[in-house]
Write an enzyme that holds these catalytic residues in place. Structure first.
Site, PDB file in Angstrom:
ATOM      1  N   SER A 166      12.570  53.398 -17.175  1.00  0.00           N
ATOM      2  CA  SER A 166      13.626  53.166 -16.199  1.00  0.00           C
ATOM      3  C   SER A 166      14.898  53.925 -16.604  1.00  0.00           C
ATOM      4  O   SER A 166      14.860  55.146 -16.740  1.00  0.00           O
ATOM      5  CB  SER A 166      13.860  51.658 -16.040  1.00  0.00           C
ATOM      6  N   ASP A 176       6.430  52.419  -6.833  1.00  0.00           N
ATOM      7  CA  ASP A 176       7.664  52.009  -7.503  1.00  0.00           C
ATOM      8  C   ASP A 176       8.707  51.626  -6.439  1.00  0.00           C
ATOM      9  O   ASP A 176       9.051  52.420  -5.575  1.00  0.00           O
ATOM     10  CB  ASP A 176       8.181  53.179  -8.345  1.00  0.00           C
ATOM     11  N   HIS A 198       6.968  49.686 -10.826  1.00  0.00           N
ATOM     12  CA  HIS A 198       8.012  50.262 -11.669  1.00  0.00           C
ATOM     13  C   HIS A 198       7.784  50.011 -13.157  1.00  0.00           C
ATOM     14  O   HIS A 198       7.954  50.926 -13.966  1.00  0.00           O
ATOM     15  CB  HIS A 198       9.366  49.689 -11.249  1.00  0.00           C
TER      16      HIS A 198
END
Length: 443
Positions: free
Chosen positions: A267, A358, A392
């Site tokens: 991330s 995602d 994600h």
């Protein structure tokens, strides 16, 4: 003779129907039921063999997994199965007919562990004390009751141990200069390839992946960059010199094999990993998981370089009927040009790992844009792992699927994306390929 009371007649009919359903779904166990799990003690990223024997032919059973965390939270999962004609089932071949997942999923019980209905939802299953095992109770219950909270009679139970650390792993906290974090070293004399481990905007010190990397042969530095000890409590301007200090620390460590250092980031940590391989020449391998090709969340500085943050438009946030926030369209791409990381300057190799579902941001598009930029500059120092159905949070395979998390800023659940089983297969596949990439580039 007086007829039986109406209530007893109805009860009798219900009993007959229940017995008919039981016979339709298979006989009862003829004798002791056995649950075989191999290995009983294993690293959390290792697969398990789970078999049941001693059931009746075609008997319906429910398999459950339960974990009670160190913080007192209960996680559980369940799958509905049917024994074969010999009263056996094998999770590597037998399909789940219902419950938390369907189909042949050998690790389905561990992959779909989620907070029990009595717990706060959207929690992450985490282990705080990495030098002790996570205990998982596997249970076999009779029948298909339709709810994990009201299982049938318990037939057999087995407790297993899942470890993050191999015997001999050495661990130490770092407080040197500006540097904060933890280092994990494999057993043995070394030297070992050195890797810096970064996570996203939740802040604090996250150690489980670094510990697992050490169990797989890496000297791993879990590096927080805000929200820990005397580091800034919030994500303010970031100075890359802090990360360069971590690189230098690993390079000088007597157990670390140099000269090149690797970095793995998820991330927000992923775009930091890209900036590190771009601006810090000692970084020769960068794993970018669910990241952006632009600098995000806070401005980045390094010497005389300044990358502004990609801006967010909260007015584009969507509140779903479930109350979960969808922030996938909140990035203002009109502000992206000045924030893009000049990856063409990177001499090291880059591995992009993305989930095609995602919902934090379009990490697949960002990876493709990064690769296109590298190609235009004659670079071929990249690889892409792109997984349909993955969301994600692509982590090691010990991490159960989460479709949402509580956001640090909003205090509300935020959609992460993905389909449980596809996402977990992506975690299993990418974890081994990440290790292969790092070993290749650092050895």
């Amino acid at each position: 003779m007086m007829p039986p009371p109406l209530g007893l007649m109805r009860a009798g009919r219900l009993a007959v129907r229940a017995g008919s359903r039981a016979r339709a779904s298979g006989g009862v166990s003829p004798g002791p039921v056995s649950l075989s799990v191999s290995p009983l003690k294993s690293l959390v990223d290792e697969p398990l063999s789970i078999r049941v024997a001693g059931l009746g032919p075609l008997q319906a059973v429910t398999l459950r997994a339960q974990v009670l965390t160190e913080r007192g939270s209960l996680f559980d999962s369940w799958g509905q199965y049917q024994a074969d004609g010999d009263g056996r089932l094998d999770m590597s071949r037998s399909p789940s007919l219902g419950g938390g997942y369907r189909g042949v999923v050998p690790m389905g019980l561990l992959w779909t562990l989620s907070p029990s209905p009595i717990e706060q939802p959207y929690q992450q299953l985490r282990k705080d004390r990495l030098t002790s095992p996570m205990h998982v109770d596997l249970c076999v219950h009779s029948g298909h009751n339709g709810s994990v909270t009201i299982p049938g009679p318990l037939l057999v139970k087995q407790r297993i141990e899942r470890w993050y650390s191999k015997p001999g792993i050495r661990y130490g906290r770092i407080r040197e200069g500006n540097l904060r974090g933890s280092i994990f070293l494999p057993a043995g004399d070394g030297p070992f390839p050195g890797v810096i481990d970064l996570f996203g905007d939740d802040g604090g010190l996250t150690e489980f992946r670094a510990c697992l990397l050490a169990s797989r042969g890496f000297a791993a530095l879990a590096l927080p960059y805000f929200g820990f000890e005397d580091l800034p409590m919030t994500l303010t301007d970031i100075h890359l010199e802090y990360f360069e200090e971590a690189v230098n620390y690993l390079q000088k460590h007597p157990k670390v094999k140099g000269p090149g250092i690797g970095v793995i980031g998820s991330s927000k940590g992923a775009d930091l990993a890209l900036s590190m391989v771009t601006f810090i020449p000692q970084v020769v391998a960068s794993v970018c998981i669910s990241g952006s090709n632009a600098n995000t969340l806070s401005d980045l500085y390094y010497k005389d370089m300044h990358l502004p943050s990609l801006r967010y438009d909260v007015d584009r946030m969507i509140v779903l009927d479930s109350g979960i926030l969808d922030i996938s369209e909140t990035l203002n791409l009109n502000t992206k040009k000045d924030s893009i990381i000049p990856l063409e300057k990177a001499e090291g190799h880059i591995l992009f790992v993305v989930g095609e579902d995602d919902k934090i941001w379009n990490s697949k598009l960002f990876a493709e844009e990064a690769i296109e930029r590298l190609k235009k500059h004659g670079k071929d120092n990249y690889e892409l792992l792109s997984y349909p159905g993955a969301g994600h949070c692509i982590e090691p395979p010990c991490s159960p699927f989460r479709f949402a998390k509580i956001d640090r800023l909003f205090g509300l659940p935020v959609l992460l994306g993905g389909e449980a089983i596809k996402h977990c297969y992506a975690q299993q596949d990418s974890w081994q390929k990440i290790q292969d990439f790092l070993h290749l580039r650092l050895c």
